[in-house]
Enzyme design. Structure first.
Site, PDB file in Angstrom:
ATOM      1  N   ASP A   1      -2.361   9.172  -1.758  1.00 43.59           N
ATOM      2  CA  ASP A   1      -1.430   8.949  -2.873  1.00 43.59           C
ATOM      3  C   ASP A   1      -2.270   8.414  -4.030  1.00 43.59           C
ATOM      4  O   ASP A   1      -3.441   8.054  -3.858  1.00 43.59           O
ATOM      5  CB  ASP A   1      -0.361   7.913  -2.467  1.00 43.59           C
ATOM      6  CG  ASP A   1       0.578   7.550  -3.615  1.00 43.59           C
ATOM      7  OD1 ASP A   1       1.140   8.465  -4.238  1.00 43.59           O
ATOM      8  OD2 ASP A   1       0.739   6.351  -3.908  1.00 43.59           O
ATOM      9  N   SER A   2      -1.647   8.306  -5.212  1.00 44.06           N
ATOM     10  CA  SER A   2      -2.367   7.717  -6.347  1.00 44.06           C
ATOM     11  C   SER A   2      -2.608   6.223  -6.129  1.00 44.06           C
ATOM     12  O   SER A   2      -3.439   5.638  -6.813  1.00 44.06           O
ATOM     13  CB  SER A   2      -1.563   7.917  -7.630  1.00 44.06           C
ATOM     14  OG  SER A   2      -0.338   7.225  -7.527  1.00 44.06           O
TER      15      SER A   2
ATOM     16  N   HIS B   1       6.407   5.705  -4.717  1.00 40.88           N
ATOM     17  CA  HIS B   1       6.410   4.287  -5.134  1.00 40.88           C
ATOM     18  C   HIS B   1       7.827   3.707  -5.208  1.00 40.88           C
ATOM     19  O   HIS B   1       8.003   2.495  -5.129  1.00 40.88           O
ATOM     20  CB  HIS B   1       5.792   4.135  -6.534  1.00 40.88           C
ATOM     21  CG  HIS B   1       4.297   4.174  -6.566  1.00 40.88           C
ATOM     22  ND1 HIS B   1       3.573   5.319  -6.356  1.00 40.88           N
ATOM     23  CD2 HIS B   1       3.391   3.194  -6.816  1.00 40.88           C
ATOM     24  CE1 HIS B   1       2.276   5.048  -6.482  1.00 40.88           C
ATOM     25  NE2 HIS B   1       2.145   3.775  -6.753  1.00 40.88           N
TER      26      HIS B   1
ATOM     27  N   CYS C   1       9.515   9.859  -5.793  1.00 41.40           N
ATOM     28  CA  CYS C   1       8.173   9.312  -6.031  1.00 41.40           C
ATOM     29  C   CYS C   1       7.992   8.286  -4.933  1.00 41.40           C
ATOM     30  O   CYS C   1       8.891   7.463  -4.694  1.00 41.40           O
ATOM     31  CB  CYS C   1       8.102   8.645  -7.403  1.00 41.40           C
ATOM     32  SG  CYS C   1       6.590   7.669  -7.628  1.00 41.40           S
TER      33      CYS C   1
END
Ligand code: DGL
Length: 273
Positions: A13-14, A190, A188
């Site tokens: 993931d980022s 997050h 998303c």
């Protein structure tokens, strides 16, 4: 032994968002080893051009294959999946699982009024990935998709509650609140960390759907069907890598994921094929 493969699962993931998926995978597949890369040195992915996110995703995925000998790659980032899933599936020598299709399936199942919402980064929403995935699930489903720029930055800073987040959520979620939906996909990885705030803004009649559990189940089926599950008499190990501040990754990541994230090491960029 035929049908047994103890090589690790790779995931990326980022930043911290994919830890929602990692948690589900650790719970659903306790015998599997996991190598997780959080690209915190280059987050957020959401506002970047799809071509740039695609290159980041290819670089990390290839490094998981070459440096960590993973048997499968889970793209635990909607933005990266929207930009690169197709390329990764075509070019990697191992199976690739994304969060998008499992999330779309869970959202479709959750709605009774057949009017649903998806929130995600600018990159994910503008890619049309969910619009396509949901149309494949059920073409009659009405979808309201809205980008929520700023949510990821709050999570990465560790700020998941308070007036500032609430004000932003009220402003960004207004279109989905007004649309009369009964299920909202957190598109998303997050966003589950903001679910209290999101749920307060959406009200009690809207079910929040996260793709984490569905993705873990999709991964488990794929491993079974491909006959590459780890032997069940072992306990999986978990390795966490970050391209940014590894101490912050371990400290904050442990609070989000739990005790399995005891340390983090540096992920150094490999060479993309
Ligand atoms: N967690 C990611 C996603 O699922 C991306 C967040 C970002 O870096 O913008 O889309």
């Amino acid at each position: 032994m035929p049908g047994i493969d103890n090589r690790p699962i790779g995931m990326f993931d980022s930043g911290f968002g994919g830890l929602t998926v990692a948690r589900a995978v650790i719970d659903v597949l306790p015998s599997e080893d996991l190598v997780y890369v959080g690209d915190t040195g280059r987050y957020p992915y959401g506002p970047r051009a799809a071509s740039e996110v695609r290159e980041f995703a290819r670089e990390i995925a290839w490094s998981l294959v070459k440096d960590h000998d993973v048997k499968a790659v889970v793209v635990a980032c909607n933005t990266a999946a929207a930009a690169a899933f197709h390329d990764l599936s075509n070019e990697l020598p191992v199976p690739v699982v994304s969060v998008v299709e499992p999330g779309a399936r869970a959202l479709s199942i959750a709605s009774k009024v057949r009017r649903v919402g998806v929130i995600g980064t600018v990159g994910t929403i503008s890619s049309g990935a969910y619009q396509r995935a949901l149309a494949e699930e059920d073409a009659t489903l009405q979808l309201i998709a809205t980008a929520c720029p700023g949510f990821v930055e709050f999570v990465e800073r560790g700020q998941t509650s308070g007036d500032e987040v609430m004000l932003l959520a009220e402003r960004l979620l207004a279109p989905v609140v007004d649309a009369g939906i009964d299920a909202l996909l957190l598109g998303c990885t997050h966003y589950p960390y903001l679910s209290r705030v999101i749920s307060e803004v959406m009200g009690p009649d809207v079910v929040l759907v996260s793709s984490a559990d569905e993705t873990a189940f999709a991964l488990a089926s794929m491993l079974r069907e491909s006959k590459i599950t780890a032997s069940t008499d072992r306990k999986g190990t978990h390795t966490f890598l970050s391209s940014g501040d590894v101490e912050w990754f371990a400290d904050f990541g442990r609070r989000l994921l739990g005790p399995e994230l005891s340390t983090a090491s540096r992920w150094s960029r490999g060479v993309t094929d």
